[in-house]
Design a protein around this motif. Structure first.
Motif, short mmCIF file in Angstrom:
data_model
loop_
_atom_site.label_atom_id
_atom_site.label_comp_id
_atom_site.label_asym_id
_atom_site.label_seq_id
_atom_site.Cartn_x
_atom_site.Cartn_y
_atom_site.Cartn_z
N GLY A 221 0.80 -1.21 0.00
CA GLY A 221 0.00 0.00 0.00
C GLY A 221 0.83 1.26 0.00
N ARG A 222 2.15 1.14 -0.08
CA ARG A 222 3.03 2.30 -0.09
C ARG A 222 3.76 2.38 -1.44
NH1 ARG A 222 5.21 2.25 6.23
NH2 ARG A 222 3.11 2.11 7.14
N SER A 223 4.86 1.67 -1.57
CA SER A 223 5.55 1.65 -2.86
C SER A 223 4.83 0.75 -3.86
CB SER A 223 7.00 1.18 -2.69
OG SER A 223 7.72 2.04 -1.86
N GLY B 14 -2.80 1.02 -4.97
CA GLY B 14 -4.15 1.53 -5.20
C GLY B 14 -5.15 0.50 -5.65
N VAL B 15 -4.72 -0.75 -5.90
CA VAL B 15 -5.64 -1.75 -6.43
C VAL B 15 -6.49 -2.41 -5.35
CG1 VAL B 15 -4.03 -3.69 -6.30
CG2 VAL B 15 -5.86 -3.73 -7.99
N ALA B 16 -6.02 -2.43 -4.11
CA ALA B 16 -6.70 -3.19 -3.07
C ALA B 16 -8.18 -2.79 -2.93
CB ALA B 16 -5.97 -3.03 -1.74
N ALA B 17 -8.44 -1.50 -2.96
CA ALA B 17 -9.83 -1.03 -2.80
C ALA B 17 -10.66 -1.25 -4.06
CB ALA B 17 -9.83 0.45 -2.43
N LYS B 18 -10.01 -1.37 -5.21
CA LYS B 18 -10.72 -1.47 -6.48
C LYS B 18 -10.97 -2.90 -6.94
CE LYS B 18 -8.35 2.74 -8.06
NZ LYS B 18 -7.39 3.27 -9.06
N LEU B 19 -10.24 -3.88 -6.38
CA LEU B 19 -10.28 -5.24 -6.92
C LEU B 19 -11.68 -5.84 -6.97
CD1 LEU B 19 -8.76 -7.65 -8.06
CD2 LEU B 19 -8.37 -8.44 -5.71
N PRO B 20 -12.49 -5.77 -5.91
CA PRO B 20 -13.83 -6.38 -5.99
C PRO B 20 -14.65 -5.87 -7.17
CG PRO B 20 -13.30 -5.82 -3.72
CD PRO B 20 -12.24 -5.20 -4.57
N ASP C 65 -9.81 -17.27 -5.65
CA ASP C 65 -8.77 -17.13 -4.63
C ASP C 65 -7.74 -16.13 -5.15
OD1 ASP C 65 -7.03 -17.37 -2.56
OD2 ASP C 65 -6.56 -19.50 -2.86
N LEU C 66 -8.18 -14.89 -5.25
CA LEU C 66 -7.36 -13.79 -5.74
C LEU C 66 -7.53 -12.64 -4.76
CD1 LEU C 66 -5.72 -12.08 -7.75
CD2 LEU C 66 -7.77 -11.91 -9.18
N VAL C 67 -6.44 -12.27 -4.10
CA VAL C 67 -6.50 -11.29 -3.01
C VAL C 67 -5.58 -10.13 -3.33
CG1 VAL C 67 -6.11 -10.92 -0.54
CG2 VAL C 67 -6.94 -13.14 -1.36
N ALA C 68 -6.02 -8.92 -3.01
CA ALA C 68 -5.16 -7.74 -3.14
C ALA C 68 -4.69 -7.33 -1.75
CB ALA C 68 -5.92 -6.59 -3.80
N ARG C 69 -3.40 -7.10 -1.63
CA ARG C 69 -2.82 -6.64 -0.36
C ARG C 69 -2.41 -5.18 -0.53
NH1 ARG C 69 -0.97 -10.75 3.15
NH2 ARG C 69 -1.35 -12.85 2.35
N GLY C 70 -3.00 -4.34 0.30
CA GLY C 70 -2.73 -2.91 0.20
C GLY C 70 -2.36 -2.31 1.54
N GLU C 71 -2.82 -1.09 1.77
CA GLU C 71 -2.48 -0.34 2.97
C GLU C 71 -2.80 -1.15 4.23
OE1 GLU C 71 -0.96 2.39 5.41
OE2 GLU C 71 -0.88 2.54 3.22
N TRP D 111 9.98 -0.21 -12.97
CA TRP D 111 8.68 0.46 -13.06
C TRP D 111 7.58 -0.60 -13.01
CZ3 TRP D 111 9.53 5.26 -12.11
CH2 TRP D 111 10.72 5.85 -12.53
N LEU D 112 6.76 -0.53 -11.98
CA LEU D 112 5.77 -1.57 -11.74
C LEU D 112 4.58 -1.43 -12.69
CD1 LEU D 112 5.72 -1.56 -7.82
CD2 LEU D 112 6.95 -3.12 -9.35
N PRO D 113 3.92 -2.54 -13.00
CA PRO D 113 2.77 -2.49 -13.89
C PRO D 113 1.51 -2.02 -13.18
CG PRO D 113 3.14 -4.74 -13.17
CD PRO D 113 4.27 -3.92 -12.61
N ASP D 114 0.56 -1.55 -13.97
CA ASP D 114 -0.77 -1.24 -13.46
C ASP D 114 -1.49 -2.58 -13.24
OD1 ASP D 114 -3.48 -0.57 -13.13
OD2 ASP D 114 -3.26 1.21 -14.37
N ALA D 115 -2.08 -2.75 -12.09
CA ALA D 115 -2.75 -4.01 -11.76
C ALA D 115 -3.82 -4.38 -12.76
CB ALA D 115 -3.34 -3.94 -10.35
#
Length: 233
Positions: free
Chosen positions: A92-94, A143-149, A163-169, A198-202
């Motif tokens: 949830g940070r970097s 930023g994906v954790a809140a948007k995944l559902p 069984d797909l989980v987002a780990r964020g803040e 450079w990380l990808p967009d989820a």
């Protein structure tokens, strides 16, 4: 003085070398976790809880979120004082993390590579309870954790179906080469490099990951007893 690359790290604990590298080279915040204590029988967690769910691989302090640091000097001091502490990376940070079962993750990874998608680092983490249940952690932009559902719903997947989980803040992952329980170490399936700095967009990865998770779940559903239709025997 020996200026050979890596010479300054010779003889240093591996966890210290890697923890400093994450902070210094990637500017990731890190924090020391618990450690595994070996003895008679299975290793036990330094937290002293005999029922610990993540032996040797969880935060050691309640205020770990506040203490996390990307300062190489601070990180070096931590692992000089605690050379066997696991390395934890706050999410949830970097970055955020897309967390899937290993089999589905490997299937998705192969498909993503064929599609030419840009990928970030990927961690393979053993399950603390046994050899089965390994996971892959795909690092993505935060930023994906809140948007995944909602993203999964738009792709046609009902909540809780995959069984797909987002780990964020407020969450974390265990970083290599930390030991997780008595069954193995966290390892890089795709290590950090100049290419994946450079990380990808989820959003680019969720569709192939969801497809792979759904495909792997089908055999399990097929094995479940099917209800007998009324009037049939």
């Amino acid at each position: 003085m020996d200026n050979t690359p890596g010479a300054r790290d010779q003889g240093l604990p591996p966890l210290l070398i890697e923890a400093v590298s994450y902070a210094e080279d990637r500017h990731w915040e890190v924090v020391p976790g618990t450690r595994l204590i070996d003895g008679d029988g299975p290793g036990r967690c330094s937290c002293a809880d005999p029922r610990c769910a993540l032996p040797g691989a969880h935060p050691a302090e309640e205020d770990w979120r506040r203490r996390a640091s990307a300062g190489p000097g601070v990180v070096r001091r931590w692992w000089t004082e605690q050379p066997e502490a696991s390395i934890l990376l706050p999410t949830g940070r970097s970055f955020d993390v897309l967390d899937v079962p290993e089999v589905a993750g490997c299937l998705a990874l192969a498909r993503m590579e064929r599609m030419g998608l840009r990928l970030g680092p990927v961690v393979a983490v053993p399950a603390a309870a046994g050899p089965a249940g390994r996971r892959l952690h795909f690092l993505v932009l935060p930023g994906v954790a809140a948007k995944l559902p909602e993203i999964l719903r738009k792709l046609g997947w009902a909540p809780g179906r995959l069984d797909l989980v987002a780990r964020g803040e407020g969450d974390f992952i265990v970083a290599p080469p930390s030991r997780v329980g008595a069954y193995g170490f966290a390892q890089w399936a795709r290590p950090p490099s100049a290419i994946n700095r450079w990380l990808p967009d989820a959003a680019e990865l969720i569709n192939p990951l969801a497809y792979a998770c759904g495909r792997e779940a089908q055999p399990a559903r097929a094995q479940q007893p099917q209800p007998v239709a009324a009037g049939r025997r």
